[in-house]
Design a protein around this motif. Sequence first.
Motif, PDB file in Angstrom:
ATOM      1  N   ALA A   1       0.975  -1.285  -0.022  1.00 16.62           N
ATOM      2  CA  ALA A   1       0.001   0.090   0.022  1.00 16.62           C
ATOM      3  C   ALA A   1       0.976   1.206  -0.165  1.00 16.62           C
ATOM      4  N   SER A   2       0.474   2.141  -0.367  1.00 16.00           N
ATOM      5  CA  SER A   2       1.163   3.784  -0.376  1.00 16.00           C
ATOM      6  C   SER A   2       0.114   4.778  -0.194  1.00 16.00           C
ATOM      7  N   ALA A   3       0.517   5.778   0.052  1.00 18.93           N
ATOM      8  CA  ALA A   3      -0.461   7.063   0.182  1.00 18.93           C
ATOM      9  C   ALA A   3       0.446   8.361   0.744  1.00 18.93           C
ATOM     10  N   PRO A   4      -0.073   9.278   0.143  1.00 22.35           N
ATOM     11  CA  PRO A   4       0.632  10.617   0.333  1.00 22.35           C
ATOM     12  C   PRO A   4       0.680  11.130   1.870  1.00 22.35           C
ATOM     13  N   LEU A   5       1.729  11.560   2.364  1.00 16.93           N
ATOM     14  CA  LEU A   5       1.814  11.711   3.700  1.00 16.93           C
ATOM     15  C   LEU A   5       2.858  13.249   3.639  1.00 16.93           C
ATOM     16  N   ALA A   6       2.114  14.398   4.252  1.00 16.61           N
ATOM     17  CA  ALA A   6       2.779  15.597   4.286  1.00 16.61           C
ATOM     18  C   ALA A   6       3.972  15.432   4.904  1.00 16.61           C
ATOM     19  N   ASP A   7       5.208  16.114   4.308  1.00 13.94           N
ATOM     20  CA  ASP A   7       6.419  16.295   4.588  1.00 13.94           C
ATOM     21  C   ASP A   7       6.807  14.612   5.234  1.00 13.94           C
ATOM     22  N   ALA A   8       6.622  13.824   4.291  1.00 11.14           N
ATOM     23  CA  ALA A   8       6.892  12.258   4.669  1.00 11.14           C
ATOM     24  C   ALA A   8       8.391  11.957   5.163  1.00 11.14           C
ATOM     25  N   ALA A   9       9.292  12.330   4.509  1.00  9.77           N
ATOM     26  CA  ALA A   9      10.662  12.095   4.974  1.00  9.77           C
ATOM     27  C   ALA A   9      11.120  12.714   6.225  1.00  9.77           C
ATOM     28  N   GLN A  10      10.775  14.003   6.255  1.00 19.85           N
ATOM     29  CA  GLN A  10      10.943  14.626   7.645  1.00 19.85           C
ATOM     30  C   GLN A  10      10.320  14.171   8.897  1.00 19.85           C
ATOM     31  N   ARG A  11       8.862  13.673   8.313  1.00 22.59           N
ATOM     32  CA  ARG A  11       8.104  13.081   9.690  1.00 22.59           C
ATOM     33  C   ARG A  11       8.635  11.818   9.980  1.00 22.59           C
ATOM     34  N   LEU A  12       9.142  11.056   9.367  1.00 21.18           N
ATOM     35  CA  LEU A  12       9.884   9.477   9.319  1.00 21.18           C
ATOM     36  C   LEU A  12      10.998   9.855  10.253  1.00 21.18           C
ATOM     37  N   THR A  13      11.846  11.034   9.932  1.00 23.25           N
ATOM     38  CA  THR A  13      12.940  11.311  10.823  1.00 23.25           C
ATOM     39  C   THR A  13      12.790  11.629  12.170  1.00 23.25           C
ATOM     40  N   ARG A  14      11.738  12.713  12.221  1.00 18.89           N
ATOM     41  CA  ARG A  14      11.631  13.175  13.328  1.00 18.89           C
ATOM     42  C   ARG A  14      10.669  12.047  14.462  1.00 18.89           C
ATOM     43  N   ASP A  15       9.898  11.339  13.796  1.00 20.94           N
ATOM     44  CA  ASP A  15       9.203  10.338  14.473  1.00 20.94           C
ATOM     45  C   ASP A  15      10.345   9.338  14.995  1.00 20.94           C
ATOM     46  N   GLY A  16      11.044   8.862  13.991  1.00 22.97           N
ATOM     47  CA  GLY A  16      12.144   7.950  14.423  1.00 22.97           C
ATOM     48  C   GLY A  16      13.059   8.601  15.544  1.00 22.97           C
ATOM     49  N   ALA A  17      13.583   9.759  15.399  1.00 20.89           N
ATOM     50  CA  ALA A  17      14.309  10.265  16.590  1.00 20.89           C
ATOM     51  C   ALA A  17      13.675  10.173  18.043  1.00 20.89           C
ATOM     52  N   LEU A  18      12.208  10.613  17.806  1.00 19.10           N
ATOM     53  CA  LEU A  18      11.617  10.543  19.097  1.00 19.10           C
ATOM     54  C   LEU A  18      11.658   9.139  19.786  1.00 19.10           C
ATOM     55  N   HIS A  19      11.133   8.210  19.021  1.00 19.88           N
ATOM     56  CA  HIS A  19      11.223   6.724  19.497  1.00 19.88           C
ATOM     57  C   HIS A  19      12.733   6.502  19.983  1.00 19.88           C
ATOM     58  N   ARG A  20      13.638   6.737  19.413  1.00 16.72           N
ATOM     59  CA  ARG A  20      14.832   6.407  19.827  1.00 16.72           C
ATOM     60  C   ARG A  20      15.290   7.294  21.414  1.00 16.72           C
ATOM     61  N   CYS A  21      14.878   8.467  21.365  1.00 23.31           N
ATOM     62  CA  CYS A  21      14.946   9.296  22.612  1.00 23.31           C
ATOM     63  C   CYS A  21      14.212   8.667  23.910  1.00 23.31           C
ATOM     64  N   VAL A  22      12.930   7.804  23.371  1.00 25.95           N
ATOM     65  CA  VAL A  22      12.271   7.233  24.620  1.00 25.95           C
ATOM     66  C   VAL A  22      13.301   6.156  24.938  1.00 25.95           C
ATOM     67  N   GLN A  23      13.568   5.386  24.136  1.00 26.18           N
ATOM     68  CA  GLN A  23      14.290   4.145  24.316  1.00 26.18           C
ATOM     69  C   GLN A  23      15.532   4.499  25.265  1.00 26.18           C
ATOM     70  N   MET A  24      16.376   5.342  24.683  1.00 27.78           N
ATOM     71  CA  MET A  24      17.533   5.873  25.269  1.00 27.78           C
ATOM     72  C   MET A  24      17.339   6.301  26.706  1.00 27.78           C
ATOM     73  N   ALA A  25      16.423   7.152  27.026  1.00 25.94           N
ATOM     74  CA  ALA A  25      15.964   7.331  28.435  1.00 25.94           C
ATOM     75  C   ALA A  25      15.787   6.355  29.370  1.00 25.94           C
ATOM     76  N   GLY A  26      15.069   5.244  28.920  1.00 28.78           N
ATOM     77  CA  GLY A  26      15.052   4.144  29.553  1.00 28.78           C
ATOM     78  C   GLY A  26      16.253   3.357  30.001  1.00 28.78           C
ATOM     79  N   ALA A  27      17.167   3.177  28.891  1.00 27.11           N
ATOM     80  CA  ALA A  27      18.480   2.515  28.897  1.00 27.11           C
ATOM     81  C   ALA A  27      19.279   3.369  29.931  1.00 27.11           C
ATOM     82  N   LEU A  28      19.146   4.727  29.897  1.00 25.49           N
ATOM     83  CA  LEU A  28      19.927   5.553  30.849  1.00 25.49           C
ATOM     84  C   LEU A  28      19.619   5.223  32.105  1.00 25.49           C
ATOM     85  N   GLU A  29      18.219   5.150  32.556  1.00 24.39           N
ATOM     86  CA  GLU A  29      17.660   4.969  33.801  1.00 24.39           C
ATOM     87  C   GLU A  29      18.213   3.758  34.223  1.00 24.39           C
ATOM     88  N   ARG A  30      18.256   2.444  33.606  1.00 24.52           N
ATOM     89  CA  ARG A  30      18.819   1.285  33.868  1.00 24.52           C
ATOM     90  C   ARG A  30      20.337   1.302  34.119  1.00 24.52           C
TER      91      ARG A  30
END
Length: 355
Positions: free
Chosen positions: A191-220
């Motif tokens: 499947a495929s569909a348009p998504l506004a600012d798709a490449a930037q959205r993917l990079t930003r959301d990917g970075a956000l998820h990595r931030c969350v993971q890193m916060a958990g790893a830092l706490e441990r």
Amino acid sequence: MTTGDASAAPDAALRDDLQKTVDRVFDAHCAKAVRESAEAGEWPAGLWGALEEVGLPRAALPEAAGGAGFSFGDAMFALRRSAYLAAPVPLAETMLAGRLLSAAGLEVPDGPITVAPVGAEGFTLSAGKLSGDAPRVPWGNQCPHVVLVARAEGGEVLALARTEGAATSVDKNLAGEPRANLHFERAAVVASAPLADAAQRLTRDGALHRCVQMAGALERTLEYSLAYANERVQFGRPIGKFQAIQHLLAVLAGQVAAASAAADAAVEASAGAPDEFMVAVAKARIGEAAGKVAEIAHQVHGAMGYTREHNLHYVTRRLWSWRDEFGNEAFWQGRIGRSVAANGGSALWPMLTGT
């Protein structure tokens, strides 16, 4: 249960239940032998099946898209806890892929899903056929589907493709997580569909998820360091009683606190879509903390911290790996600088304070 309410305060009872659920799953299905076999290339089917049974891979999706009805903040809390426990599964990638597909109005398939962390310059989509290459796709050889951004006649589109037969080679990051090189030659897309600012959205959301993971790893990492400093005895007393070690632990705790606050702020601002500025600040700050915290933790642990016998390496190797994915500190610091310069000096203080 309210879904996706960005303004609602976190429900302490729900967060406690979520933590107990995640901990229970990992206690039952993620012994050290499972982590070791996952690093050797074996898919941890039991662990992933247990996570699916409690609905965690789809926790970030709205109920209309098959989600569990959690707020985005609660879903990220569960992801953070999984990283705290050094989960050897693509939970972050599956959550990220589902969020992107949902934003584009596309159906989210069952099973683990990965994301190709490259922009539209890597792929073309013509007449429903996908061509292009993606290097180092997380879990790309073990996830049946991949979400990616491609160039089409009308502009950027978000596409869902099958990975079967696409992996040309498989590497590993420092944490032993698979990173596959995928090649598509006029492959049919699901499947495929348009998504506004798709490449930037993917990079930003990917970075956000990595931030969350890193916060958990830092706490441990902080918990491991505090425990070891209180258990390891030298010259008749725990090393945590020595001023030099106390100073190191204080610096480590300060770095973890700053990273945690940055992750929380980015998640709160990004419930609907990733906030460019807050994600940039978080990824840059947490990446900086990752380097300092891992260095101090291994100093505190001494020789023991450099062995596979101790569990410290499961989180520090992930910190070293994740800090470079979806943009390192320099990448996001550059984004912050360009944003500040574009808005002018008079806008800096309101940007920092939110006024």
